[in-house]
Enzyme design. Structure first.
Site, PDB file in Angstrom:
ATOM      1  N   HIS A 121     -34.412   4.194 -25.612  1.00  0.00           N
ATOM      2  CA  HIS A 121     -33.068   3.630 -25.722  1.00  0.00           C
ATOM      3  C   HIS A 121     -33.023   2.168 -26.140  1.00  0.00           C
ATOM      4  O   HIS A 121     -32.027   1.479 -25.898  1.00  0.00           O
ATOM      5  CB  HIS A 121     -32.300   3.821 -24.415  1.00  0.00           C
ATOM      6  CG  HIS A 121     -30.941   4.418 -24.631  1.00  0.00           C
ATOM      7  ND1 HIS A 121     -29.859   4.175 -23.802  1.00  0.00           N
ATOM      8  CD2 HIS A 121     -30.474   5.247 -25.599  1.00  0.00           C
ATOM      9  CE1 HIS A 121     -28.808   4.835 -24.236  1.00  0.00           C
ATOM     10  NE2 HIS A 121     -29.150   5.489 -25.332  1.00  0.00           N
TER      11      HIS A 121
ATOM     12  N   CYS B  68     -26.636   1.558 -19.929  1.00  0.00           N
ATOM     13  CA  CYS B  68     -28.047   1.946 -19.999  1.00  0.00           C
ATOM     14  C   CYS B  68     -28.931   1.041 -20.866  1.00  0.00           C
ATOM     15  O   CYS B  68     -29.880   0.427 -20.376  1.00  0.00           O
ATOM     16  CB  CYS B  68     -28.155   3.392 -20.478  1.00  0.00           C
ATOM     17  SG  CYS B  68     -26.984   3.809 -21.783  1.00  0.00           S
TER      18      CYS B  68
ATOM     19  N   ASP C   7     -31.430   7.555 -14.482  1.00  0.00           N
ATOM     20  CA  ASP C   7     -30.352   7.348 -15.445  1.00  0.00           C
ATOM     21  C   ASP C   7     -29.013   7.681 -14.788  1.00  0.00           C
ATOM     22  O   ASP C   7     -28.774   8.823 -14.388  1.00  0.00           O
ATOM     23  CB  ASP C   7     -30.577   8.266 -16.659  1.00  0.00           C
ATOM     24  CG  ASP C   7     -29.866   7.785 -17.900  1.00  0.00           C
ATOM     25  OD1 ASP C   7     -28.901   7.030 -17.764  1.00  0.00           O
ATOM     26  OD2 ASP C   7     -30.274   8.166 -19.009  1.00  0.00           O
ATOM     27  N   ASP C   8     -28.149   6.675 -14.634  1.00  0.00           N
ATOM     28  CA  ASP C   8     -26.820   6.866 -14.044  1.00  0.00           C
ATOM     29  C   ASP C   8     -26.877   7.354 -12.601  1.00  0.00           C
ATOM     30  O   ASP C   8     -25.928   8.004 -12.124  1.00  0.00           O
ATOM     31  CB  ASP C   8     -25.977   7.863 -14.861  1.00  0.00           C
ATOM     32  CG  ASP C   8     -25.533   7.306 -16.204  1.00  0.00           C
ATOM     33  OD1 ASP C   8     -25.954   6.191 -16.558  1.00  0.00           O
ATOM     34  OD2 ASP C   8     -24.774   7.996 -16.907  1.00  0.00           O
TER      35      ASP C   8
ATOM     36  N   ASP D  51     -30.800   2.650 -13.794  1.00  0.00           N
ATOM     37  CA  ASP D  51     -30.446   1.696 -14.847  1.00  0.00           C
ATOM     38  C   ASP D  51     -29.041   1.131 -14.700  1.00  0.00           C
ATOM     39  O   ASP D  51     -28.739   0.063 -15.230  1.00  0.00           O
ATOM     40  CB  ASP D  51     -30.609   2.333 -16.234  1.00  0.00           C
ATOM     41  CG  ASP D  51     -29.701   3.548 -16.469  1.00  0.00           C
ATOM     42  OD1 ASP D  51     -29.116   4.060 -15.503  1.00  0.00           O
ATOM     43  OD2 ASP D  51     -29.603   3.981 -17.636  1.00  0.00           O
TER      44      ASP D  51
END
Length: 547
Positions: A132, A69, A29-30, A279
């Site tokens: 998500h 995301c 993530d990121d 992502d």
């Protein structure tokens, strides 16, 4: 002399040459392109991921499907651009959108997800970490092909007071088992949280269980430690030269190493395909304390410059992938959908446009497949890459309004005429960059040059074909309503954790979706539609509030 017959991998599985491989997708993530030692990070604090690369294949030109995301995750699991699968908004032009806990929409039943198809082939599927793709009951991952889930529907934002906003729930399968900051602690002051260790153990236990049952499995390990607010367990805090973000990366690196070693210990590593990526690009708005590195690339998360969408990517499959190989194949997270299906002998759905391609010829045979990469931001195609050339049809970093408030997606990287704070259209004369000579997108080619003219003829044909065949899906990220937040998730009754939603808010008829307005960069301006009954039917009242 008899000619050798090359049997396609999927046909080999069908003929019984070997058991179909397990599939493990490790989605960060990121995390930025420049966060791993194998990609040039100078502190060299990712020995396990670097070893994974030395034993497998490094992808230098691998992309997210969106610089944010939720859309990128929806694209991975459907093999389709967010503008096709509905994970975008039409509330404003080229506006990023995701799934905060007040979003009304989510993944549609009409979309076919990777685990749904794998389940039909006898696979057991588990998601660990961040879903998500919508948190309302109809969007639950176990309704979309997964058999097991440990994690959360949203990011770990908080803590909240459970009156104006509820804390985000953590689920085991169908029901919540607690909430972030209450039952699953995250100390915002120190950054301490044990979540990565919990997610690691969940992965190891699932792999062991599936190996014992002799059933093929799909593991989607989608952890969020590198998303602000960044966290790490006590053992890793303070161990990185890069600060708290580096601590989180080091713990992820250690966890990936333990997952790979566990596969080897169980004797199933040669029958398990593992792919590691992220992502979207690193969130430079949170850097350096809470954000990562995009290496030499321009800007970061939220933008369609290289730093926002080019990702670290490693494929690992001992005995199949040549060790230490480097691929220059243009790849996308959407390819993981098609490639995973190919691995198990399945064809992608033929009743819809699939944007992901099968990467197995590139991974196993070193072939290069000619394909474009499209850079979308919301409902707009901002740029396209063909070969080493990238053409920007629109440029925009973020608005002057946000920039004046200190929101900067390109800190220290202003490039005049490129990192614009107004949406600048270049459709007549796109800005063209050669990413080999200029990976930082600083030096656009001269419009008058022969190189520009020749390349743009080719790119223009690719773009025209893409636009001629584009059929956008119904946008799912247009409307927010506080009434649909995580007030009373399934299982809250057993825990005594059901909360009361604010009065006067209501879920509304889907035909009113397009009445919503003003989607912001990081979620929704609140669009509440309340309803009440009258003898002749339901009356809906629309109230738009900017918050």
């Amino acid at each position: 002399m008899a000619r050798a017959v090359l049997v396609p991998l999927w046909l080999c599985w069908a003929l019984g040459c070997a058991a179909p491989p397990n599939v493990v997708l490790l989605l960060m993530d990121d995390m930025g392109w420049g966060d791993l030692g194998a990609f040039g990070e100078p502190s060299k604090e990712t020995p396990n991921l670097d070893q994974m690369a030395s034993e497998g294949m490094l992808f230098l030109d691998f992309y997210a499907a969106n610089p944010l995301c939720s859309p990128s995750r929806a694209a991975l699991l459907t093999g389709r651009l967010p503008v096709r699968n509905g994970f975008y908004t039409t509330n404003a032009h080229a506006r990023n959108a995701y799934t905060p806990q007040d979003i009304v929409g989510g993944i549609q039943d009409s979309e076919i997800l990777l685990p749904e198809l794998l389940k039909k082939a006898g696979y057991t599927n588990k998601i660990i970490g961040k879903w998500h793709l919508g948190h309302r009951p109809q969007f639950h991952p176990l309704k979309h092909g997964f058999d097991e889930w440990f994690g959360s529907p949203n990011c770990h934002f908080g803590p909240y007071d459970n009156r104006a906003l509820p804390n985000i729930p953590v689920y085991r399968d169908w029901e919540m088992i607690g909430r972030y900051y209450e039952d699953f602690k995250i100390d915002l002051r120190t950054g301490e949280a044990n979540l990565t260790q919990i997610y690691l153990q969940e992965a190891l236990d699932f792999i062991s269980k599936q190996q014992a049952s002799q059933q093929p499995f799909f593991l989607y390990w989608a952890i969020d430690a590198t998303h602000a607010p960044v966290y790490a367990s006590k053992h890793f805090l303070g161990t990185s030269q890069r600060g708290r973000y580096g601590d989180a990366v080091r713990e992820i690196d250690d966890s990936v190493g333990k997952i790979l070693k566990h596969l080897q210990k169980l004797g199933i590593s040669e029958n398990t395909f593992v792919f590691f990526t992220s992502d979207n690009g690193a969130a430079l708005i949170s850097a350096p304390k809470q954000g990562g590195s995009n290496g030499p690339f321009l800007c970061g998360k939220q933008t369609t410059f290289e730093g926002g969408m080019r990702e670290p990517a490693i494929a690992w499959w001992p005995g199949h992938i040549p060790a230490g190989s480097v691929s220059r194949q243009l790849g996308s997270v959407m390819d993981l959908f098609t490639t995973s299906l190919s691995l198990v002998g399945l064809q992608p759905p033929s009743d819809r446009q699939i944007d992901g391609i099968d990467l197995l010829p590139a991974i196993l045979q070193g072939k290069l497949i000619d394909r474009p990469i499209f850079y979308y931001r919301g409902n707009e195609m901002m740029a396209v890459r063909v070969g080493l050339y990238k053409a920007h049809y629109w440029t925009w970093s973020n608005s002057w309004e946000d920039y004046s408030k200190g929101i900067d997606f390109c800190p220290g990287q202003n490039v005049s005429g490129v990192t614009t704070h107004l949406q600048e259209e270049h459709s007549t004369l796109p800005l063209l960059f050669h990413l080999g000579r200029d990976p930082g997108e600083k030096y656009p080619l001269s419009f008058a040059s022969d190189e520009y003219q020749g390349v743009m003829r080719r790119i223009s044909a690719v773009v025209q074909q893409h636009k001629d065949t584009m059929v956008p899906g119904v946008p799912q990220l247009n409307v927010c309503d506080k009434a649909v937040m995580n007030w009373s998730p399934p299982g809250c009754e057993k825990l005594g954790k059901c909360l009361k939603s604010p009065p006067g808010h209501g879920v509304y008829n889907a035909s009113l979706l397009m009445l919503a307005l003003l989607f912001t960069q990081e979620g929704c301006d609140v669009c509440v539609i309340s309803s009440f009954a009258l003898p002749k039917g339901t009356v809906f009242i629309l109230l738009v509030l900017r918050v």
